[in-house]
Scaffold this motif. Structure first.
Motif, mmCIF file in Angstrom:
data_model
loop_
_atom_site.group_PDB
_atom_site.id
_atom_site.type_symbol
_atom_site.label_atom_id
_atom_site.label_comp_id
_atom_site.label_asym_id
_atom_site.label_seq_id
_atom_site.Cartn_x
_atom_site.Cartn_y
_atom_site.Cartn_z
ATOM 1 N N PHE A 477 13.639 5.859 7.250
ATOM 2 C CA PHE A 477 12.436 5.173 7.780
ATOM 3 C C PHE A 477 12.991 4.102 8.578
ATOM 4 O O PHE A 477 13.733 3.181 7.968
ATOM 5 N N THR A 478 12.435 3.799 9.563
ATOM 6 C CA THR A 478 12.638 2.368 10.166
ATOM 7 C C THR A 478 11.659 1.315 9.600
ATOM 8 O O THR A 478 10.548 1.517 9.405
ATOM 9 N N ASN A 479 12.238 0.247 9.286
ATOM 10 C CA ASN A 479 11.673 -0.988 8.852
ATOM 11 C C ASN A 479 12.089 -2.405 9.348
ATOM 12 O O ASN A 479 13.283 -2.803 8.866
ATOM 13 N N SER A 480 11.686 -2.751 10.424
ATOM 14 C CA SER A 480 12.350 -4.071 10.933
ATOM 15 C C SER A 480 12.082 -5.193 10.238
ATOM 16 O O SER A 480 12.460 -6.126 10.517
ATOM 17 N N LEU A 523 7.805 1.002 9.569
ATOM 18 C CA LEU A 523 7.029 0.663 8.374
ATOM 19 C C LEU A 523 6.694 -0.758 8.381
ATOM 20 O O LEU A 523 5.561 -1.323 7.896
ATOM 21 N N CYS A 524 7.457 -1.844 9.103
ATOM 22 C CA CYS A 524 7.022 -3.146 9.618
ATOM 23 C C CYS A 524 5.727 -3.224 10.310
ATOM 24 O O CYS A 524 4.851 -4.208 10.143
ATOM 25 N N GLY A 525 5.562 -2.350 11.241
ATOM 26 C CA GLY A 525 4.428 -2.253 11.926
ATOM 27 C C GLY A 525 3.091 -1.600 11.478
ATOM 28 O O GLY A 525 2.059 -2.258 11.380
ATOM 29 N N MET A 545 6.470 -3.292 2.405
ATOM 30 C CA MET A 545 6.007 -1.953 2.918
ATOM 31 C C MET A 545 7.320 -1.084 2.942
ATOM 32 O O MET A 545 8.134 -1.121 3.674
ATOM 33 N N TYR A 546 7.380 -0.307 1.458
ATOM 34 C CA TYR A 546 8.388 0.694 1.570
ATOM 35 C C TYR A 546 7.727 2.137 1.687
ATOM 36 O O TYR A 546 6.475 2.105 1.899
ATOM 37 N N PRO A 547 8.596 3.104 1.812
ATOM 38 C CA PRO A 547 8.062 4.619 2.152
ATOM 39 C C PRO A 547 6.764 4.622 1.205
ATOM 40 O O PRO A 547 5.812 5.369 1.398
#
Length: 865
Positions: A477-480, A523-525, A545-547
């Motif tokens: 998962f992308t998380n900026s 996920l940041c979004g 915000m984790y999965p």
């Protein structure tokens, strides 16, 4: 004659006082002589000090009780509760019985209307008490007593800490001639600028009547259950008796040693309130002496027993019954939002609440509140021997943030002894944040998925865009914000439902489908979109915000959740919750209540698409049981956490949003699945639906509701992209190509193919598909080769060639007019090079010359005569 005993200090003081009587006569006009004489001060120095004292007395704001109101169905205001440090309600001159005014003058200062602020006779009497070392009690005029109480009030109200309050009180009541002198100076100055009636009124409003009761109005209400204007002669005299010695003469302690328990009648029975009656009758006698009452009134009054009717004031939120937790929230709003962070040692909000005599008019709708209370009571017990059961229902108005209802399955109490004996009681408001008297929050479960839906639409995806909603492990998962997730996360689905678009995913609340959506997002979004709808942790910690948070594992307060859902219903405009419409202080000043802040969380177009998907939960989806059947359109989302420890139903019409939580109050091992129990009203896991539909039935009837806007057609667009050509690639290469294009790779079965064994033979589907769709890559078994080219061969040669390649041969003849094609293969099916495997049939067509010669069409000579 016996030997004379030495004079005591008290006797010496009295003699000194008598010796100074001449000076007393000279200084009577200054009204300070007695204090100077008995202390032995030099007259000239004392007069100088007296003249240098401040003459202006600032009468500070009296501490008065605050009242909190809610609105009835007819628009009138119902008192929920009151708050006070001092139980006082200031009233005007005409709101006080003449008996009380006359009793005060007769009992405390008979020459009140004659002297100029200091009664010389009384002061001389009080001076004796001072020099003997007794507490300064007697001798003070009503004006002086008023001054003393004002100084106490000013000092205590200006204090910032309990220690400072105690010091201020001690300073204002210290036993010293200096203090008396200051009171005299203020009293004389006060008499010059205020009328006698105004001073008496101020005195009756500020005087202490025992405990936390202050002022004649609150005393009349507390001790006799009447207004001050309705006091009888006997009642008024009993109350004024208390002023003389509040702790001794107060009427709410009938068995105390100082109030009659030690006094018995002729039968040997205890006589309650004997001390108060004695003082009361003395005052009534003085009123007769000064001509304020008749002999008949006197005789009737003294014949009356002292018979208080103690009427406890509504102190704190416990008096607000079912609305107590809302009341507690209002009180915390005042404490928090009117506190000045710069003054760490005092809470200005608490001072405002307990001293300014506020009239607080709240947003609470008692119709909706009462239904919320009864709906919870009908479905959830106050306590359960199986586990610590909890439930709340919170309703707010979209577009304004006004809280309309806030109910809980507990009785409110802040008493530690009560809380320790029964978990039917609680001081914790489960609806709101920890800083506002709440808990640390509850996991909202799948109700939190709507923020992933919002971000899905924010980033340009559509409601019907297809993706792979199958249950599987998600590895990236992308998380900026917090860094990409790399690992394996495989959530369970609640049932066997499969949803491959956002509408179906929302309708049936499929976990793997929302994870598939989140995997295509940042996920940041999702977190930032959730925050735009007001989401924050109830314990004040940062939102993460984790999965797993896609499925609602952050602890959020129900009030926060319902405000967010109201934002969706309000076309993406989220308004922070407010509980107060209007605040008026006792002096008539209007204090601006905390305002709701409204923010456009998502565009109206995104909100309309969200509304469409969330309406489907009532259309055969997970919220069907919550439908109140009013015909009003609703949006909604259900939520159930792991093991059904928490269950939710959140939703809204365009007019009212409601969140209902039912679950375990405490965490840890002592928790119960609501899917494994029943309440008296029915299945535990569906109690949320029964509560929500009951509340919204009333809300729909009272407030109505409009149709939600239709989404823009773009919300339903199908987005298709090309599927990569992978034939001949290794499976690893095919996987990378499929995933790079935005699809989900799945290895398919072996198929006949002319590609090398073990390589990709092709895809299913092929051509185009929606981003995120599952693309099955077919694997070649290597059993297919090209069909030999036998065109132009004679019959036998062609047959031999094909059979030699492992194919079966079917022969057909076709008439030809060209003799050179006679006996020759003129076509084949499958054609030369076509993929086929051994044993497949190949049809060859042999030319058969008919013997006819066709004349040339271009004028050339024919092949015959």
């Amino acid at each position: 004659m016996s030997a004379q005993k030495p004079l005591s200090d008290a006797a010496s003081g009295v003699l000194g006082f008598v010796g100074m009587s001449a000076l007393a006569g000279i200084l009577v006009t200054a009204a300070v002589t007695p204090a100077l004489a008995v202390t032995g001060m030099a007259a000239n120095n004392s007069i100088n000090m007296f003249e240098n004292l401040p003459a202006y007395l600032e009468v500070g704001q009296l501490s008065q009780k605050t009242d909190i109101y809610a609105t009835r169905s007819d628009g009138s205001q119902a008192l929920l509760a009151s708050f006070f440090d001092e139980n006082r309600e200031e009233v005007g001159w005409d709101a006080i019985s003449q008996y009380a005014k006359d009793a005060a003058v007769a009992g405390e200062d008979p020459r009140f209307y004659e002297h100029g602020g200091v009664d010389i006779q009384g002061t001389l009497r009080g001076a004796v008490s001072t020099v003997t070392g007794k507490d300064v009690q007697g001798g003070s005029s009503i004006t002086q007593q008023y001054v003393k109480n004002v100084l106490i009030n000013n000092g205590v109200n200006q204090a910032k800490t309990e220690e400072e309050k105690e010091a201020a009180y001690a300073e204002a009541t210290e036993v010293s001639a200096e203090r008396k002198l200051k009171e005299m100076r203020y009293a004389i100055a006060l008499e010059k600028k205020s009328s006698k009636d105004d001073i008496l009124l101020g005195y009756l409003n500020i005087a202490a009547f025992g405990g936390r009761v202050y002022g004649i109005e609150s005393a009349a209400s507390y001790y006799f259950g009447v207004h001050a204007k309705d006091l009888t002669l006997a009642q008024a005299a009993s109350l004024i008796a208390i002023v003389n010695f509040p702790e001794k003469f107060r009427l709410d302690r009938p068995d105390s040693e100082t109030n009659g328990a030690a006094t018995v009648n002729e039968k040997g029975e205890p006589v309650p309130y004997a001390e108060n009656k004695e003082r009361r009758d003395y005052i009534i006698g003085k009123m007769l002496e000064y001509g304020k009452i008749t002999q008949e009134e006197h005789d009737a009054a003294v014949a009356e027993p002292v018979a208080p009717k103690i009427t406890e004031p509504s102190t704190g939120c416990q008096s607000a019954a079912g609305s107590a937790f809302f009341c507690d929230y209002v009180a915390n709003v005042i404490r928090n939002q009117y506190d000045d962070p710069a003054t760490e040692d005092v809470n200005e909000g608490s001072v405002l609440l307990k001293q300014r005599g506020l009239q607080i008019y709240t947003t609470l709708d008692l119709d909706l509140q009462n239904r919320a209370e009864t709906a919870i009571a009908e479905n959830i017990p106050f306590s359960d021997p199986r586990f610590d059961v909890g439930s709340v229902a919170v309703s707010i108005q979209p577009g304004t943030g006004r809280i309309l209802a806030m109910a809980q399955n507990k009785k409110y109490s802040a008493d530690p002894d009560v809380l320790a004996t029964s978990n039917e009681f609680s001081a914790v408001n489960y609806s709101t944040d920890y800083d506002y008297g709440g808990s640390s929050g509850f996991q909202p479960g799948s109700t939190y998925k709507v923020w992933t839906l919002a971000e899905w639409l924010n980033e340009g995806h559509s409601l019907l865009e297809s993706f792979n909603g199958s249950k599987r492990a998600f590895t990236h998962f992308t998380n900026s914000c917090e860094g990409d997730f790399v690992g394996s996360y495989e959530p369970n689905n609640d049932d066997g439902s499969v949803a491959n678009n956002a509408v179906e995913a929302t309708k049936y609340s499929v976990n793997s489908s929302f994870m598939a959506m989140a995997q295509q997002l940042d996920l940041c979004g999702i977190k930032k979109t959730a925050e735009a709808f007001g989401m924050h942790r109830a314990d004040g910690a940062p939102l993460t915000m984790y999965p797993s948070d896609v499925l609602g594992t952050q602890e959020i307060a129900p009030l926060t959740m319902v405000a967010g859902f109201a934002g969706v219903a309000n076309n993406g405009m989220t308004c922070t919750p407010i509980a107060i419409d209007k605040i008026v202080a006792a002096d008539g000043e209007e204090i601006a209540p905390p305002k709701s802040t409204c923010t456009q969380s998502v565009t109206p177009e995104v909100a309309h698409a969200m509304q469409y998907a969330m309406q489907q939960t009532f259309n055969g989806g997970t919220a069907v049981q919550s439908d109140p059947g009013t015909g009003i359109p609703h949006i909604g989302k259900t939520g159930t956490t792991d093991y059904a420890f928490d269950t939710w139903m959140n939703g809204a019409s365009t007019k009212v949003a409601t969140a209902v939580w039912v679950g375990n109050v405490t965490g840890g091992d002592n928790r119960t699945s609501l899917r494994e129990i029943d309440f008296a009203s029915g299945y535990g896991a569906s109690a949320r639906h029964r509560i929500w539909s009951a509340i919204m039935g009333v809300a729909d009837t009272k407030y109505g509701g409009d149709a939600f806007p239709e989404p823009d057609p773009s919300a339903f667009k199908q987005t298709l992209i090309d599927i990569p050509q992978v034939a001949g690639l290794s499976l690893d290469e095919a996987r990378k190509a499929i995933e790079a294009a935005g699809f989900v790779f799945e290895q398919g079965p072996e198929v006949d193919s002319d590609q090398p064994k073990g390589t990709a033979a092709g895809t299913d589907p092929s051509g185009q598909a929606g981003r995120g769709s599952v693309i099955r890559v077919l694997v070649s078994n290597g059993k297919v080769s090209g069909v030999p080219d036998v065109g132009g061969m004679d019959r036998e040669s062609a047959k031999a060639t094909l059979e030699g390649a492992g194919f079966k041969v079917q022969i057909r003849e076709q008439d030809v007019t060209d003799p050179t094609q006679d006996g020759i293969v003129i076509s084949q099916d499958p054609g030369a090079g076509a993929a086929a495997k051994a044993g497949d049939r190949v049809t060859i067509v042999i030319g058969k010359f008919t013997g006819e010669i066709v004349p040339p069409t271009d004028g050339a000579p024919g092949n015959g005569g």
